[in-house]
Scaffold this active site. Sequence first.
Site, PDB file in Angstrom:
ATOM      1  N   GLU A   1      -6.126  -8.222  -0.015  1.00 24.62           N
ATOM      2  CA  GLU A   1      -6.862  -8.016   1.011  1.00 24.62           C
ATOM      3  C   GLU A   1      -8.179  -7.353   0.549  1.00 24.62           C
ATOM      4  OE1 GLU A   1      -5.385  -4.935   3.453  1.00 24.62           O
ATOM      5  OE2 GLU A   1      -3.358  -5.238   3.511  1.00 24.62           O
TER       6      GLU A   1
ATOM      7  N   GLU B   1       0.896  -0.857   0.193  1.00 24.80           N
ATOM      8  CA  GLU B   1       0.081  -0.255  -0.309  1.00 24.80           C
ATOM      9  C   GLU B   1       0.917   1.448  -0.108  1.00 24.80           C
ATOM     10  OE1 GLU B   1      -2.747  -0.478   2.951  1.00 24.80           O
ATOM     11  OE2 GLU B   1      -4.178  -1.647   1.793  1.00 24.80           O
TER      12      GLU B   1
END
Length: 827
Positions: free
Chosen positions: A575, A468
């Site tokens: 995720e 991320e």
Amino acid sequence: MASHGQPSANIAYDPLPLTTEDHASNALYNAPPSPDPRLTSFHDANNMQPGLLPEETSAIPAGAAQPRFMAAPLYDQGGSMTRDSFASNSIHGGQPSEYGSVYALNDPRGGPYRDDPSGDGYRDSVPMSPVGHSRALNEKNDVYAPPRQKSRKTMLIVAAVVALLLIAAAVIVPVYFTVIKPKNNAADSSSPSDDKDHTGTAKPTATKTPENVVTGGDGSIITMENGETFTYRNKFGGYWYYDPNDPYSGSGKAQEWTPAINETFNYGIDKIRGVNVGGWLNPEPVRYLFFLVVILACTHDPFYAPALYQKYFPRAVDEWTLTTLMAADTAGGGLKQMEDHYRTFITEKDFAEIAGAGLNYVRVPIGYWAVEKRSNEPYLEGVSWEYFLKAIKWARKYGLRINLDLHAVPGSQNGWNHSGRLGNIGFLMGPMGYANAQRTLNVIRILAEFISQPQYKDVVSMFGILNEPSGSPNIGQQQLASFYFEAYNIVRQAGGGSGADKGVWISLHDGFLSRQSWFNMFPNADRVSLDSHPYLAFGGQSAAPMSSYADTPCSAWGASINETMAGFGLFNAGEFSNAVNDCGLFLNEVGEGTRYEGTYTKAATTRVGSCTPWTDWQNYTPQMKTEIRQFAMASMDALQNYFFWTWKIGNSSESGVVETPAWSYQLGLENGWMPEDPRDADGTCGNISPWTPPLQSWQTGGAGAGNIPASVTAQYGWPPASISRGDAVANMLAYTPTGTIQTLTASTVTAASGEHVTHTADPGNGWNNAADNSPMYVEISGCTYLDPWVDPGTANPGACAGAAAINRRAPAPAPIPNPLITPPPTA
């Protein structure tokens, strides 16, 4: 024994005895003859036609019919009988068997009985009974009264021992001899336990696994390192495998439909059905909000070991502050508390349960301090790596593959708590942005060399090189792409080049940029997957019921994912969760409330409703559970290759229960809102805008792999021309590539007293490619560097920068040093 699909008429069977001794009176009496199958009475009793069996008199005394089996006959595709036997579908006495017409041999699903169901590829095969158990033993006892014997107790004991031995042989022997033996470069990824942990505390003595028992299936007993035992449960035909003489064998198999570790996983065809073990080796206290809506999705990782942080509430907001407070709290256990968390939060049992849940991949987040840290950084250095070595051993044993995810890097790639330190972004941003990126490349290189070794690459088969990064709006895609391209080259060099057997798959996060913007950026890049983290929880909050989200993943993500598979290559959702709002303990930030209830302190919010109906999972209605399960299956089908976040969530230290239930796969599985078989999700979305496999040859390491055009190197070569909120790289603070190579290694496997180990396994030296011998990036002697997490708005000091620092090289390539042996993991 007759093989599948082959007649067995050539097998001579012992005739039924015609006389029986009455042991009480020592008298002999004639048993009634078996009914003649050619008689109408036999036909009526058993639904069989007279004359189906051939005349057979070679071993049958006069007056007795041919013996018959109790098992159902097998049929070939033409429908003809392939086995000369009768199937009885009439039970005389007792209660009907739940397994069909004959005790334990016929399964209600309709699949035929097979001696080794895990080996023939049939989904509906009936698994063999676990060692020491029989599915229909109680039914048989209810129907058949025991005969009178001279010593009933003695005979029962003898019969029980014989039955156990036969069942053990039926389970263990076939699995062991049908397991595919691995390549000869096997060794063990685990390390022997020493007598104390890192703080000097004595560890419990482990109970040894019985000698020579190397594999087992559903119902087998597992003894863990600490001596605790559990029963392995896997109804999908999976089995564990661990042989101390061949500890790097990849023979473990998660499910019958998942290739074993030493078999080929066909990416793009075989689906990644995975789960994260979040909060374990990279503990996170909260989910720090970054309000970004991309197709109803916002993303960053929630925390999942709340009790670890609640002790130091509200001062502990990230691992930096947590470890600082722990280290000062010597009376409370100091940093030993962190290792206690590593040791207890995720164990071997969790990996076994993940395989038993029908999943085949585990994403393991780690911080850079697993490899190295600087003296002023408070993290517990290197210890999480030792537990990652345990994860490798457990994954190999149960047939699971690992996606190693670098979750936190020096300076922080996004400013969120899970990056190690909450606050500023210092990676590829600000005056330390370039130096921090160089240091991160060191970490990636060290990890890549380790996991590319033949002992590990089939288990740790994917490497998420950066979790991320805030590509938009902070770092910038040009700078991030340049870093990705350099990291790609480093990982491929560690593996020895391009090709299907050269190292691991590389997972690149989209950086919160559109997935389409990454299409064709690195043409011919070998085995690269694009990672996105689609969440609904952090978009606009809604009072709509759970039922209204039944098809949302399909419409929001399905077509886009198929487009990505066609335009980029392999896609994986690193995720996702079942949350449709931000209700949950510490989900946003420590003590900062929720938008759903209008208590969020970081922005003006309007109350939507109470979070209690969403978090009070003990009182979920059956309808609520069904609706959550529908959402989960829609997500799985839309995303295709995925890692649910997360496997488990720690209990709150205050309430004693999980307070973020939408994020726990384990809790949902135990309570009925996650599918027991993840394959049930297939087809939920109706295959919107379908993508047709397979992937392109070069995408999987085949023809053309690695032939990246020179124009790509010219555009995205390292380093980038400038750094966001910094300066031209030529004027930035930098490290110099003159340092000694650091390696990560596992300890050799040594035999404990009494174990049947005939050789010592080689764990490798931590460095797969000896030709990769360029020195590491290190500080320039005499230069003063800023704090890696300095405010990116800080002026660039200019000292120790420039082309001289960037281009400085060692006089000669530094030789690869002797391995720096990692201390063995604790129990």
